[in-house]
Structure formats: C-alpha cells, structure tokens
Write an enzyme that holds these catalytic residues in place. Structure first.
Site, short mmCIF file in Angstrom:
data_model
loop_
_atom_site.label_atom_id
_atom_site.label_comp_id
_atom_site.label_asym_id
_atom_site.label_seq_id
_atom_site.Cartn_x
_atom_site.Cartn_y
_atom_site.Cartn_z
N GLN A 38 0.83 -1.11 -0.20
CA GLN A 38 0.11 0.11 -0.11
C GLN A 38 1.01 1.26 -0.03
O GLN A 38 0.31 2.49 -0.28
CB GLN A 38 -0.88 0.00 1.30
CG GLN A 38 -2.03 -0.96 0.86
CD GLN A 38 -3.17 -0.98 2.04
OE1 GLN A 38 -2.61 -0.50 3.33
NE2 GLN A 38 -4.11 -1.42 1.86
N ASN A 39 2.23 1.22 0.09
CA ASN A 39 3.07 2.25 -0.01
C ASN A 39 3.33 2.73 -1.30
O ASN A 39 3.46 1.48 -2.19
CB ASN A 39 4.24 1.98 0.87
CG ASN A 39 5.25 3.26 1.07
OD1 ASN A 39 5.58 3.81 -0.18
ND2 ASN A 39 5.53 3.51 2.10
N ASN A 40 3.05 3.85 -1.83
CA ASN A 40 3.18 4.17 -3.21
C ASN A 40 4.54 4.52 -3.70
O ASN A 40 4.68 4.86 -4.92
CB ASN A 40 2.27 5.56 -3.46
CG ASN A 40 0.80 5.04 -3.16
OD1 ASN A 40 0.19 4.33 -4.06
ND2 ASN A 40 0.22 5.78 -2.13
N THR A 138 5.06 8.81 1.20
CA THR A 138 4.15 7.88 0.33
C THR A 138 3.53 6.77 1.15
O THR A 138 2.98 5.84 0.47
CB THR A 138 5.27 7.17 -0.68
OG1 THR A 138 6.23 6.52 0.01
CG2 THR A 138 6.10 8.30 -1.61
#
Length: 162
Positions: A38-40, A138
């Site tokens: 889920q980290n961008n 992020t």
C-alpha cells in the site's frame, strides 16, 4: 522491538538521494525498501521514470540505479513497535558524512516525509551545500493529501533533477 535499516541502493553516478526514516514492519519482513504493497513509493518511481511497473525487487532497484537515484534511510537503528515514525525511540543516524563523500555527484536530497527530514536535520551536519526538499510521505498512513497531489509533488522534484 529493535529495527535496523538496509544498505543503500545506489550507484557511483547517483545525483539524487531519496531518504526515508526507517523501514516499516512489512519492509523488514520482506527485506525490501517500501515493501508494504500500500506504500506508493515504487508506483510513483515507475510512473515518474516512465517505465512499466514491476513487483520484482531487483527490477525496482535497477530502475533507481539506471536513473542515478540513490535510496537510503536517515536512521541506521531504532527501537520501534509497529511501523509508525511517531513510535521511533533511541534512534541512531546512518553515516552520511562517509556516504556523501563517496557519492560526490549527489546534489539533491529528497525526504520521503516530514519525519525523515526532521531526523536528518537533527543528526546530520552537512559539509557542503545540497538542495534539500521534503516531499509528502508515500506511506498509506499519510492521508492528508490526495494520491494525485502527492504524485505531482514527487514528479516535479524527481523529474526536475534527472
């Protein structure tokens, strides 16, 4: 829980250094920078650098190296339960004096979030001038800005330096 950061991803020609704070629980478990899906961070890098997205960690590292981007964390060690930067205690910074001497092409340091910038300013005393810029984290925990506005800030900072 004691946490240790990873070795930097870098190349001798790196001219941008991106710094996070400390790997989160999922990243430590996977032994990968920004391992939480889920980290961008990786999505942003592939979009900004105009490459097809890949989940393969070796491909991800090669993408940064090919584009002369180094990636590391401000902290080498800390005590932390969970993944939130606000839970960090007893922190020790990485050796930036040696790293920056060995990577003399680096002119720009980008921080992935406010905490990374704050720890860097607290512990690191630069001997020469660098362009420093704090970008929105992020992390999925940073819900203060839209995904699109975060991407635009990252794109402006990274693309401008390539």
């Amino acid at each position: 829980m004691k946490s240790f950061s990873f070795a930097p991803i870098t190349s001798q020609n790196a001219n941008i250094l991106i710094l996070g704070t400390m790997p989160g629980t999922k990243s430590l478990e996977l032994n990968q920078y920004y391992g939480h899906n889920q980290n961008n961070f990786w999505k942003f890098m592939f979009l900004i650098l105009k490459e097809d997205f890949s989940n393969d960690y070796q491909t991800r590292k090669a993408l940064l190296q090919k584009n002369n981007i180094a990636l590391w964390d401000v902290l080498q060690f800390c005590d932390r339960v969970g993944s939130l930067d606000s839970a960090i205690k007893n922190e020790i910074a990485n050796d930036f004096e040696t790293f920056l001497e060995e990577h003399s092409n680096i002119k720009t340091i980008l921080f992935n979030g406010q905490k990374a910038a704050a720890f860097f300013k607290k512990y690191v005393h630069l001997k020469k001038e660098y362009q420093l810029r704090t970008l929105p984290s992020t992390s999925p925990a940073n819900a203060g800005k839209s995904l699109q506005s975060k991407l635009e800030e990252w794109e402006k900072a990274v693309s401008h330096k390539l």
